[in-house]
Each structure stands twice: as structure tokens, then as C-alpha cells.
Motif scaffolding. Structure first.
Motif, PDB file in Angstrom:
ATOM      1  N   MET A  79       0.841  -1.174   0.000  1.00 15.00           N
ATOM      2  CA  MET A  79       0.000   0.000   0.000  1.00 15.00           C
ATOM      3  C   MET A  79       0.887   1.239   0.000  1.00 15.00           C
ATOM      4  SD  MET A  79      -3.006   0.930   2.664  1.00 15.00           S
ATOM      5  CE  MET A  79      -4.333   1.884   2.020  1.00 15.00           C
ATOM      6  N   ALA A  80       0.539   2.236  -0.820  1.00 18.32           N
ATOM      7  CA  ALA A  80       1.331   3.461  -0.930  1.00 18.32           C
ATOM      8  C   ALA A  80       1.135   4.333   0.302  1.00 18.32           C
ATOM      9  CB  ALA A  80       0.918   4.233  -2.181  1.00 18.32           C
ATOM     10  N   LYS A  81       2.212   4.979   0.693  1.00 11.92           N
ATOM     11  CA  LYS A  81       2.116   5.928   1.793  1.00 11.92           C
ATOM     12  C   LYS A  81       1.328   7.142   1.334  1.00 11.92           C
ATOM     13  CE  LYS A  81       6.555   4.654   3.770  1.00 11.92           C
ATOM     14  NZ  LYS A  81       7.892   5.148   4.121  1.00 11.92           N
ATOM     15  N   ALA A  82       0.689   7.843   2.275  1.00 14.69           N
ATOM     16  CA  ALA A  82      -0.114   9.013   1.930  1.00 14.69           C
ATOM     17  C   ALA A  82       0.706  10.061   1.201  1.00 14.69           C
ATOM     18  CB  ALA A  82      -0.749   9.609   3.187  1.00 14.69           C
ATOM     19  N   GLU A  83       1.980  10.240   1.580  1.00 15.36           N
ATOM     20  CA  GLU A  83       2.800  11.257   0.945  1.00 15.36           C
ATOM     21  C   GLU A  83       3.185  10.885  -0.485  1.00 15.36           C
ATOM     22  OE1 GLU A  83       5.790  11.212   3.904  1.00 15.36           O
ATOM     23  OE2 GLU A  83       7.101   9.886   2.787  1.00 15.36           O
ATOM     24  N   GLN A  84       3.045   9.614  -0.853  1.00 16.56           N
ATOM     25  CA  GLN A  84       3.363   9.183  -2.201  1.00 16.56           C
ATOM     26  C   GLN A  84       2.129   9.163  -3.097  1.00 16.56           C
ATOM     27  OE1 GLN A  84       5.124   5.388  -1.396  1.00 16.56           O
ATOM     28  NE2 GLN A  84       7.163   6.257  -1.164  1.00 16.56           N
ATOM     29  N   THR A  85       0.965   9.290  -2.526  1.00 20.40           N
ATOM     30  CA  THR A  85      -0.269   9.258  -3.294  1.00 20.40           C
ATOM     31  C   THR A  85      -0.455  10.573  -4.035  1.00 20.40           C
ATOM     32  OG1 THR A  85      -1.250   7.812  -1.642  1.00 20.40           O
ATOM     33  CG2 THR A  85      -2.759   8.888  -3.147  1.00 20.40           C
ATOM     34  N   PRO A  86      -0.734  10.531  -5.348  1.00 22.89           N
ATOM     35  CA  PRO A  86      -0.939  11.766  -6.097  1.00 22.89           C
ATOM     36  C   PRO A  86      -2.110  12.571  -5.532  1.00 22.89           C
ATOM     37  CG  PRO A  86      -0.788   9.879  -7.577  1.00 22.89           C
ATOM     38  CD  PRO A  86      -0.853   9.342  -6.182  1.00 22.89           C
ATOM     39  N   ASN A  87      -1.981  13.884  -5.612  1.00 23.22           N
ATOM     40  CA  ASN A  87      -3.046  14.775  -5.169  1.00 23.22           C
ATOM     41  C   ASN A  87      -4.146  14.747  -6.230  1.00 23.22           C
ATOM     42  OD1 ASN A  87      -4.709  16.874  -4.449  1.00 23.22           O
ATOM     43  ND2 ASN A  87      -3.046  18.168  -3.762  1.00 23.22           N
ATOM     44  N   ALA A  88      -5.260  14.116  -5.918  1.00 24.51           N
ATOM     45  CA  ALA A  88      -6.354  13.948  -6.877  1.00 24.51           C
ATOM     46  C   ALA A  88      -6.963  15.274  -7.316  1.00 24.51           C
ATOM     47  CB  ALA A  88      -7.434  13.048  -6.284  1.00 24.51           C
ATOM     48  N   ASP A  89      -6.746  16.328  -6.539  1.00 22.90           N
ATOM     49  CA  ASP A  89      -7.302  17.629  -6.899  1.00 22.90           C
ATOM     50  C   ASP A  89      -6.532  18.300  -8.031  1.00 22.90           C
ATOM     51  OD1 ASP A  89      -9.187  17.323  -4.901  1.00 22.90           O
ATOM     52  OD2 ASP A  89      -8.024  18.450  -3.432  1.00 22.90           O
ATOM     53  N   ILE A  90      -5.305  17.890  -8.251  1.00 20.11           N
ATOM     54  CA  ILE A  90      -4.497  18.495  -9.314  1.00 20.11           C
ATOM     55  C   ILE A  90      -4.718  17.712 -10.601  1.00 20.11           C
ATOM     56  CG2 ILE A  90      -2.193  19.135 -10.079  1.00 20.11           C
ATOM     57  CD1 ILE A  90      -1.356  19.306  -7.149  1.00 20.11           C
ATOM     58  N   VAL A  91      -5.560  18.240 -11.461  1.00 24.90           N
ATOM     59  CA  VAL A  91      -5.880  17.616 -12.738  1.00 24.90           C
ATOM     60  C   VAL A  91      -6.050  18.722 -13.768  1.00 24.90           C
ATOM     61  CG1 VAL A  91      -7.617  16.285 -14.000  1.00 24.90           C
ATOM     62  CG2 VAL A  91      -7.018  15.625 -11.678  1.00 24.90           C
ATOM     63  N   PHE A  92      -5.551  18.491 -14.971  1.00 25.03           N
ATOM     64  CA  PHE A  92      -5.753  19.442 -16.063  1.00 25.03           C
ATOM     65  C   PHE A  92      -6.454  18.735 -17.198  1.00 25.03           C
ATOM     66  CE2 PHE A  92      -4.106  21.731 -19.888  1.00 25.03           C
ATOM     67  CZ  PHE A  92      -4.877  22.856 -19.704  1.00 25.03           C
ATOM     68  N   ARG A  93      -7.615  19.257 -17.578  1.00 25.68           N
ATOM     69  CA  ARG A  93      -8.448  18.649 -18.620  1.00 25.68           C
ATOM     70  C   ARG A  93      -8.346  19.352 -19.967  1.00 25.68           C
ATOM     71  NH1 ARG A  93     -10.970  18.409 -13.765  1.00 25.68           N
ATOM     72  NH2 ARG A  93     -11.705  16.378 -13.114  1.00 25.68           N
ATOM     73  N   GLY A  94      -7.730  20.533 -19.982  1.00 26.53           N
ATOM     74  CA  GLY A  94      -7.621  21.273 -21.240  1.00 26.53           C
ATOM     75  C   GLY A  94      -8.845  22.114 -21.535  1.00 26.53           C
ATOM     76  N   ILE A  95      -9.498  22.604 -20.487  1.00 25.82           N
ATOM     77  CA  ILE A  95     -10.717  23.395 -20.664  1.00 25.82           C
ATOM     78  C   ILE A  95     -10.399  24.794 -21.187  1.00 25.82           C
ATOM     79  CG2 ILE A  95     -12.672  24.452 -19.460  1.00 25.82           C
ATOM     80  CD1 ILE A  95     -12.616  21.946 -17.600  1.00 25.82           C
ATOM     81  N   ASP A  96      -9.497  25.507 -20.497  1.00 27.89           N
ATOM     82  CA  ASP A  96      -9.154  26.864 -20.921  1.00 27.89           C
ATOM     83  C   ASP A  96      -7.879  27.339 -20.233  1.00 27.89           C
ATOM     84  OD1 ASP A  96      -9.821  27.760 -18.309  1.00 27.89           O
ATOM     85  OD2 ASP A  96     -11.855  28.278 -18.917  1.00 27.89           O
ATOM     86  N   GLY A  97      -7.505  28.569 -20.523  1.00 22.35           N
ATOM     87  CA  GLY A  97      -6.289  29.134 -19.973  1.00 22.35           C
ATOM     88  C   GLY A  97      -6.321  29.343 -18.478  1.00 22.35           C
ATOM     89  N   ASN A  98      -7.483  29.620 -17.937  1.00 25.98           N
ATOM     90  CA  ASN A  98      -7.596  29.791 -16.487  1.00 25.98           C
ATOM     91  C   ASN A  98      -7.308  28.472 -15.768  1.00 25.98           C
ATOM     92  OD1 ASN A  98      -8.270  32.538 -16.697  1.00 25.98           O
ATOM     93  ND2 ASN A  98     -10.415  32.034 -17.017  1.00 25.98           N
ATOM     94  N   GLU A  99      -7.867  27.399 -16.283  1.00 23.90           N
ATOM     95  CA  GLU A  99      -7.590  26.082 -15.706  1.00 23.90           C
ATOM     96  C   GLU A  99      -6.106  25.749 -15.865  1.00 23.90           C
ATOM     97  OE1 GLU A  99      -8.847  21.400 -16.163  1.00 23.90           O
ATOM     98  OE2 GLU A  99      -8.708  22.669 -17.942  1.00 23.90           O
TER      99      GLU A  99
END
Length: 96
Positions: free
Chosen positions: A1-21
């Protein structure tokens, strides 16, 4: 099982919506790198960022030249060129 500090931050995602994103995505990557003491590690930022691409952004990334996909600064520049910043309430009008 991965340690919490090694788990990617699920909130950081880029979908290509626009420049603000796009801008928010780059800021989030840099903030996370700083928090982990990796703010000077462009290799880490680049590889982490590419794991957070989704949808349109992932397909765009697949079409980039290999030299851009391997360089953090070129990658960020390409992102900003592809996804222009949209400023709220500003309407572009030609200057005559």
C-alpha cells in the motif's frame, strides 16, 4: 500500500478546458513541488504534471514534439500557448 505522501493529489488535474484552468494547474504543480522540497527539480515537476493530464489535455500532450515533452520549461510554454488566458470581463476589441 502506498504511503499518503506518495499518493498523487487527486485535486491536481488538467483537462484542457481553458487558460484559467491551465494557469491554476501550473500553480498547483509548483506549489506541490515547493511543499515537497522539489521546486528546483524540473524533471519531477514535468513527470508529475504529465500524470495529471486528462481528456483534451492528454490528447494534446500526446501530439507534442518529444523535445517539448522532455523539458519542463518548454512544456509550460507550450501549455500557455495552447491554452490562452481568459480574463473575466475583458472583451478584446481591435484598436483602429
Amino acid at each position: 500500500m502506498a504511503k499518503a505522501e506518495q499518493t498523487p493529489n487527486a485535486d491536481i488535474v488538467f483537462r484542457g478546458i481553458d487558460g484559467n484552468e491551465c494557469e491554476a494547474f501550473i500553480i498547483a504543480i509548483r506549489d506541490l513541488a515547493f511543499a515537497k522540497g522539489k521546486e528546483e527539480d524540473c524533471h519531477w515537476m514535468l513527470h508529475y504534471a504529465t500524470t495529471r493530464l486528462r481528456h483534451k489535455a492528454l490528447r494534446w500532450h500526446a501530439k507534442l514534439e518529444p523535445s517539448i515533452r522532455k523539458d519542463w520549461d518548454l512544456f509550460v510554454q507550450a501549455l500557455f500557448e495552447e491554452y490562452s488566458l481568459i480574463e473575466e470581463g475583458v472583451i478584446a476589441t481591435p484598436v483602429w
